[in-house]
Each structure stands twice: as structure tokens, then as C-alpha cells.
Design a protein around this motif. Structure first.
Motif, PDB file in Angstrom:
ATOM      1  N   ARG A  10       0.830  -1.209   0.000  1.00 36.02           N
ATOM      2  CA  ARG A  10       0.000   0.000   0.000  1.00 36.02           C
ATOM      3  C   ARG A  10       0.859   1.250   0.000  1.00 36.02           C
ATOM      4  NH1 ARG A  10      -4.368  -2.060   4.448  1.00 36.02           N
ATOM      5  NH2 ARG A  10      -5.605  -3.335   3.036  1.00 36.02           N
ATOM      6  N   LYS A  11       1.976   1.213   0.713  1.00 36.93           N
ATOM      7  CA  LYS A  11       2.886   2.364   0.736  1.00 36.93           C
ATOM      8  C   LYS A  11       3.458   2.613  -0.654  1.00 36.93           C
ATOM      9  CE  LYS A  11       6.418   1.821   3.343  1.00 36.93           C
ATOM     10  NZ  LYS A  11       7.581   1.799   4.264  1.00 36.93           N
ATOM     11  N   ARG A  12       3.842   1.541  -1.336  1.00 36.69           N
ATOM     12  CA  ARG A  12       4.370   1.679  -2.697  1.00 36.69           C
ATOM     13  C   ARG A  12       3.305   2.241  -3.637  1.00 36.69           C
ATOM     14  NH1 ARG A  12       7.407  -4.092  -3.031  1.00 36.69           N
ATOM     15  NH2 ARG A  12       9.301  -3.495  -1.945  1.00 36.69           N
ATOM     16  N   TYR A  13       2.088   1.748  -3.523  1.00 37.15           N
ATOM     17  CA  TYR A  13       0.994   2.237  -4.364  1.00 37.15           C
ATOM     18  C   TYR A  13       0.705   3.703  -4.077  1.00 37.15           C
ATOM     19  CZ  TYR A  13      -3.599   2.640  -6.501  1.00 37.15           C
ATOM     20  OH  TYR A  13      -4.668   3.053  -7.260  1.00 37.15           O
ATOM     21  N   ALA A  14       0.723   4.099  -2.800  1.00 43.45           N
ATOM     22  CA  ALA A  14       0.468   5.494  -2.431  1.00 43.45           C
ATOM     23  C   ALA A  14       1.541   6.409  -3.010  1.00 43.45           C
ATOM     24  CB  ALA A  14       0.407   5.631  -0.913  1.00 43.45           C
ATOM     25  N   THR A  15       2.787   5.967  -2.968  1.00 45.91           N
ATOM     26  CA  THR A  15       3.879   6.754  -3.543  1.00 45.91           C
ATOM     27  C   THR A  15       3.696   6.906  -5.050  1.00 45.91           C
ATOM     28  OG1 THR A  15       5.369   5.919  -1.842  1.00 45.91           O
ATOM     29  CG2 THR A  15       6.396   6.897  -3.780  1.00 45.91           C
ATOM     30  N   TRP A  16       3.326   5.825  -5.695  1.00 42.51           N
ATOM     31  CA  TRP A  16       3.125   5.834  -7.141  1.00 42.51           C
ATOM     32  C   TRP A  16       2.003   6.793  -7.536  1.00 42.51           C
ATOM     33  CZ3 TRP A  16      -0.880   3.717 -10.314  1.00 42.51           C
ATOM     34  CH2 TRP A  16      -0.534   3.601 -11.658  1.00 42.51           C
ATOM     35  N   THR A  17       0.888   6.755  -6.824  1.00 42.95           N
ATOM     36  CA  THR A  17      -0.227   7.648  -7.151  1.00 42.95           C
ATOM     37  C   THR A  17       0.099   9.096  -6.806  1.00 42.95           C
ATOM     38  OG1 THR A  17      -1.268   7.147  -5.031  1.00 42.95           O
ATOM     39  CG2 THR A  17      -2.017   5.905  -6.946  1.00 42.95           C
ATOM     40  N   HIS A  18       0.880   9.306  -5.745  1.00 41.67           N
ATOM     41  CA  HIS A  18       1.251  10.674  -5.364  1.00 41.67           C
ATOM     42  C   HIS A  18       2.121  11.317  -6.438  1.00 41.67           C
ATOM     43  CE1 HIS A  18       1.947  14.041  -2.718  1.00 41.67           C
ATOM     44  NE2 HIS A  18       3.251  13.894  -2.854  1.00 41.67           N
ATOM     45  N   LYS A  19       3.040  10.549  -7.020  1.00 40.79           N
ATOM     46  CA  LYS A  19       3.875  11.077  -8.096  1.00 40.79           C
ATOM     47  C   LYS A  19       3.024  11.493  -9.297  1.00 40.79           C
ATOM     48  CE  LYS A  19       8.172   8.603  -7.182  1.00 40.79           C
ATOM     49  NZ  LYS A  19       9.132   7.628  -7.729  1.00 40.79           N
ATOM     50  N   ALA A  20       2.013  10.671  -9.623  1.00 35.77           N
ATOM     51  CA  ALA A  20       1.135  11.005 -10.743  1.00 35.77           C
ATOM     52  C   ALA A  20       0.333  12.266 -10.450  1.00 35.77           C
ATOM     53  CB  ALA A  20       0.200   9.834 -11.029  1.00 35.77           C
ATOM     54  N   THR A  21      -0.109  12.429  -9.207  1.00 39.40           N
ATOM     55  CA  THR A  21      -0.862  13.623  -8.818  1.00 39.40           C
ATOM     56  C   THR A  21      -0.006  14.870  -8.951  1.00 39.40           C
ATOM     57  OG1 THR A  21      -2.135  12.284  -7.271  1.00 39.40           O
ATOM     58  CG2 THR A  21      -2.236  14.658  -6.975  1.00 39.40           C
ATOM     59  N   LEU A  22       1.251  14.783  -8.529  1.00 40.56           N
ATOM     60  CA  LEU A  22       2.154  15.936  -8.647  1.00 40.56           C
ATOM     61  C   LEU A  22       2.387  16.316 -10.107  1.00 40.56           C
ATOM     62  CD1 LEU A  22       4.875  15.220  -5.937  1.00 40.56           C
ATOM     63  CD2 LEU A  22       3.076  16.942  -5.885  1.00 40.56           C
ATOM     64  N   GLN A  23       2.571  15.328 -10.969  1.00 39.71           N
ATOM     65  CA  GLN A  23       2.768  15.605 -12.390  1.00 39.71           C
ATOM     66  C   GLN A  23       1.537  16.258 -13.004  1.00 39.71           C
ATOM     67  OE1 GLN A  23       6.094  15.604 -12.663  1.00 39.71           O
ATOM     68  NE2 GLN A  23       5.845  14.721 -14.672  1.00 39.71           N
ATOM     69  N   ALA A  24       0.351  15.806 -12.593  1.00 39.24           N
ATOM     70  CA  ALA A  24      -0.881  16.399 -13.109  1.00 39.24           C
ATOM     71  C   ALA A  24      -1.008  17.849 -12.664  1.00 39.24           C
ATOM     72  CB  ALA A  24      -2.083  15.596 -12.641  1.00 39.24           C
ATOM     73  N   GLN A  25      -0.629  18.139 -11.422  1.00 35.62           N
ATOM     74  CA  GLN A  25      -0.675  19.518 -10.927  1.00 35.62           C
ATOM     75  C   GLN A  25       0.291  20.410 -11.686  1.00 35.62           C
ATOM     76  OE1 GLN A  25       0.133  19.180  -6.757  1.00 35.62           O
ATOM     77  NE2 GLN A  25      -2.004  18.723  -6.235  1.00 35.62           N
ATOM     78  N   ARG A  26       1.487  19.892 -11.975  1.00 40.42           N
ATOM     79  CA  ARG A  26       2.473  20.674 -12.732  1.00 40.42           C
ATOM     80  C   ARG A  26       1.965  20.957 -14.148  1.00 40.42           C
ATOM     81  NH1 ARG A  26       6.990  16.821 -10.535  1.00 40.42           N
ATOM     82  NH2 ARG A  26       7.508  17.895  -8.606  1.00 40.42           N
ATOM     83  N   ALA A  27       1.343  19.963 -14.758  1.00 43.46           N
ATOM     84  CA  ALA A  27       0.817  20.156 -16.108  1.00 43.46           C
ATOM     85  C   ALA A  27      -0.290  21.213 -16.115  1.00 43.46           C
ATOM     86  CB  ALA A  27       0.285  18.833 -16.657  1.00 43.46           C
TER      87      ALA A  27
END
Length: 60
Positions: A14-31
């Protein structure tokens, strides 16, 4: 002799999945931030093709 691998705990996966989704969220915010700056005309740190110059080049 082959030995079975250890099972990954739920908290670790779950920690790995949370990290993975958090990275995607940050990229979406930057875009979204870059898109907003282009639309408002406040961009200064990057270059992008201008739609006017592309259409003029195709007509020539």
C-alpha cells in the motif's frame, strides 16, 4: 534448491501504491500549472510553438 519468495506485507504494498499515485498527482498539478500560465500569458521559463506561426508556414 529453489526457495519460495517471502510475501510482501499489505502495508508495504500500500505504501508503494500510495507513492506511485502521489507522483502522478504531482505531475498532473504541474501540467495544469503550465497550462494555466500559457493561457494567461504569464509564462517565462519555457518555449512552445505558436499556433499562428505554424499556420503561416503551412500556407507558404
Amino acid at each position: 534448491m529453489a526457495v519460495p519468495k517471502k510475501k510482501t506485507s499489505k502495508s508495504r504494498s500500500r505504501k508503494r501504491y500510495a507513492t506511485w499515485t502521489h507522483k502522478a498527482t504531482l505531475q498532473a498539478q504541474r501540467a495544469m500549472t503550465i497550462g494555466r500560465s500559457i493561457l494567461t500569458g504569464r509564462n517565462t521559463g519555457f518555449y512552445y510553438p505558436d499556433a499562428k506561426t505554424e499556420t503561416e508556414d503551412e500556407e507558404e
